[in-house]
Each structure stands twice: as structure tokens, then as C-alpha cells.
Design an enzyme around this catalytic site. Structure first.
Site, PDB file in Angstrom:
ATOM      1  N   ASP A  58      -1.605  -0.879  -6.142  1.00  0.00           N
ATOM      2  CA  ASP A  58      -2.952  -0.450  -6.884  1.00  0.00           C
ATOM      3  C   ASP A  58      -3.283  -1.362  -7.952  1.00  0.00           C
ATOM      4  O   ASP A  58      -2.851  -1.393  -9.016  1.00  0.00           O
ATOM      5  CB  ASP A  58      -2.772   0.882  -7.244  1.00  0.00           C
ATOM      6  CG  ASP A  58      -4.337   1.399  -7.872  1.00  0.00           C
ATOM      7  OD1 ASP A  58      -5.023   0.465  -7.912  1.00  0.00           O
ATOM      8  OD2 ASP A  58      -4.545   2.430  -8.168  1.00  0.00           O
TER       9      ASP A  58
ATOM     10  N   LYS B   7       7.303   0.500   1.941  1.00  0.00           N
ATOM     11  CA  LYS B   7       7.904  -0.274   1.084  1.00  0.00           C
ATOM     12  C   LYS B   7       9.416   0.140   0.175  1.00  0.00           C
ATOM     13  O   LYS B   7      10.266  -0.631  -0.034  1.00  0.00           O
ATOM     14  CB  LYS B   7       7.031  -0.868  -0.275  1.00  0.00           C
ATOM     15  CG  LYS B   7       6.541   0.187  -0.934  1.00  0.00           C
ATOM     16  CD  LYS B   7       5.529  -0.417  -2.080  1.00  0.00           C
ATOM     17  CE  LYS B   7       4.650   0.784  -2.923  1.00  0.00           C
ATOM     18  NZ  LYS B   7       5.563   1.901  -3.009  1.00  0.00           N
TER      19      LYS B   7
ATOM     20  N   LYS C 108       0.902  -1.087   0.086  1.00  0.00           N
ATOM     21  CA  LYS C 108       0.127  -0.095  -0.071  1.00  0.00           C
ATOM     22  C   LYS C 108       0.985   1.236   0.099  1.00  0.00           C
ATOM     23  O   LYS C 108       1.941   1.174   0.431  1.00  0.00           O
ATOM     24  CB  LYS C 108      -0.851   0.065   1.289  1.00  0.00           C
ATOM     25  CG  LYS C 108      -1.735   1.275   1.658  1.00  0.00           C
ATOM     26  CD  LYS C 108      -2.300   1.045   2.932  1.00  0.00           C
ATOM     27  CE  LYS C 108      -3.030   2.564   3.135  1.00  0.00           C
ATOM     28  NZ  LYS C 108      -2.008   3.389   3.713  1.00  0.00           N
TER      29      LYS C 108
ATOM     30  N   LYS D 136       5.084   8.351  -7.262  1.00  0.00           N
ATOM     31  CA  LYS D 136       5.851   9.354  -6.330  1.00  0.00           C
ATOM     32  C   LYS D 136       7.431   9.360  -6.622  1.00  0.00           C
ATOM     33  O   LYS D 136       7.931  10.242  -6.312  1.00  0.00           O
ATOM     34  CB  LYS D 136       5.438   8.919  -5.019  1.00  0.00           C
ATOM     35  CG  LYS D 136       4.216   8.910  -4.444  1.00  0.00           C
ATOM     36  CD  LYS D 136       3.999   8.728  -2.841  1.00  0.00           C
ATOM     37  CE  LYS D 136       5.016   7.700  -2.321  1.00  0.00           C
ATOM     38  NZ  LYS D 136       4.449   6.192  -2.616  1.00  0.00           N
TER      39      LYS D 136
END
Length: 268
Positions: free
Chosen positions: A129, A20, A15, A45
Site C-alpha cells: 500500500d 508474499k 499486493k 494482518k
């Protein structure tokens, strides 16, 4: 014993905001002590490699927009321990498909032969996702051979982990285990261990919550680089070794919605 393949191709899913990228950068730093490492950030990101390189690097999508003739040096950067670093990037928030950046990146990396010569370890940092097909690329196109899911004991992190395991199951991926990245919630390790058991795998490592992570990130460094003698650094070293030697893989059996709710409620 089965031999470790020439290139260990690892995908780390989780998530957004679960840590991570911190796990990826630190195990990459750990591997760099005696292995050639390539890290590919597949999160829009584009912050996976910041603590390895010491700054944000140009993303593939941004470079492709600016240049017609993209060279390897435009997108491939060297970080701590000579770790090679790439960021796929993504569109601005609310504009376009973030997963498309992964697809564009993989195609360009192959074209520019970034995967050659073969590194000892290749790590993909992938946002969990699973709705977006782009994020399945490392598995679907067989760029990665094995998957690890980062989660905490929090509801949304585990819910995402269960969804990720559905994607792995659909693609018949090889799940090597769960990495418990602790947030300090009640019964956290017990909850994550039970979750792992429910989907047919195990917790491969528990990473404790530590202020050293944030202190390192202030300086755009990994814990392994800034605090090499710390217990936290030792944990990342242990995790890297466990992953490298791991030969226990499963196709996960994710929980249904009702089973997941029942599982989580028992810890209230």
C-alpha cells in the site's frame, strides 16, 4: 565480484493476498539451514511468521498497548530453524493508520537492539500500500537494502506491482527483480516477464501454484519444513539462493496508466 554484505537486508513487497508472506516464510526457512535469520512482518494482518513459529505471535502494537516496559522477549520469538520472528501488527480494520504500526515497530526494534548481533539475513514482509507512508519505512529509513516484488499475472496484482515500483523509484530503492507467484492464469509467466521488462527489471524466479502450500499452512508450517523433499520446496530453496547471490539491481521505471492498460490488453 562484489561481496555480499555482512547482513543481507531484503524487503518483499506485494499486493495483499498475493502470497508474499508465503514466499517470505519459505525463503526464511531455506536460509535457516546455514544462516541466522530475522523476519519482520510489516503487514497489519500479522500472519507472516505463523508458519515459522507454528502459531500467531503477539504483535508489537498489541504488546506496547498492554505493557509500559516492553522487553525483547515480549516481541521476539524463535521459529523453525531458529529463525527470529517479529510482527509489527496494526489497528483493527477501519480504525487508524496501519502503516503507523511499522513506524512504531522499527523504533522499538532499534531501542531494544533486536538487530544485534547482526543476523546473516533480515527479511521484511511489506504490504504494497504505497499510499501509506508507513509502508515505505523499511526503504526510506534504509533498514532494507534491496527490494523484490511478488506478483501473479492477474490485473490487480500487476497494477499494485506497478504502483509499488513507483514508490521504489521515488525512494531510489534497489529493485532486485520480480517473483512470479503463479495463480494459473493464461499466459501468466509471459505476462509477468513482459511486465518486468517494461519496468526495467527481470523475473528472478517463477513459483508454481501448488496444493502443498495450503496443506502446509493448515499445519502452520512452511513447505520447506513439512515437505522438504518436494519440488515446491526446491523452488523456494532456489529462490533464496538467487536472492542471496543477486548483484543485479535497478531503479525501476514504472509504466504510466495508459501504458499499463495497453500492456495488459495485448494479452487478452
Amino acid at each position: 565480484m562484489t561481496e555480499v554484505p555482512k547482513t543481507k537486508k531484503i524487503a518483499i513487497y506485494g499486493k495483499g493476498g498475493i502470497g508474499k508472506s508465503t514466499v517470505v516464510s519459505n525463503i526464511a526457512a531455506a536460509y535457516s539451514q546455514n544462516k541466522n535469520v530475522l523476519v519482520i512482518g510489516c503487514d497489519p494482518k500479522a500472519d507472516t511468521t505463523r508458519t515459522l513459529v507454528g502459531r500467531r505471535i503477539p504483535t508489537i502494537l498489541d504488546v506496547v498497548k498492554e505493557k509500559k516496559d516492553v522487553k525483547k522477549d515480549d516481541i521476539l520469538f524463535e521459529g523453525y530453524g531458529e529463525v527470529k520472528c517479529v510482527e509489527s501488527g496494526g489497528p483493527k480494520p477501519g480504525v487508524g493508520c496501519a502503516g503507523r504500526g511499522v513506524i512504531v515497530a522499527m523504533n522499538l526494534l532499534e531501542k531494544l537492539e533486536v538487530f544485534k548481533p547482526d543476523p546473516d539475513v533480515m527479511i521484511y514482509d511489506v504490504l504494497g500500500d504505497v499510499v501509506c507512508g508507513g509502508f515505505a519505512v523499511p526503504l526510506r529509513e534504509e533498514f532494507a537494502d534491496e527490494v523484490y516484488i511478488v506478483t501473479s499475472g492477474e490485473y490487480m496484482a500487476l497494477y499494485a506491482a506497478n504502483n509499488i515500483s513507483q514508490g521504489i523509484q521515488k525512494l531510489k530503492g534497489r529493485l532486485g527483480g520480480i517473483i512470479c507467484n503463479c495463480r494459473g492464469t493464461n499466459h501468466e509467466v509471459e505476462i509477468v516477464e513482459e511486465f518486468a521488462h517494461r519496468i526495467g527489471t527481470r523475473v528472478i524466479e517463477v513459483i508454481p501454484r501448488s496444493e502443498l502450500v495450503q496443506q502446509s499452512e493448515y499445519d502452520a508450517k512452511t513447505v520447506v519444513e513439512k515437505f522438504p523433499d518436494s519440488e515446491q520446496s526446491a523452488k523456494y530453496m532456489e529462490l533464496s539462493e538467487k536472492i542471496y547471490k543477486n548483484q543485479e539491481f535497478v531503479v525501476p521505471k514504472p509504466m504510466g496508466v495508459d501504458e499499463f492498460e495497453e500492456f495488459f490488453r495485448k494479452f487478452q
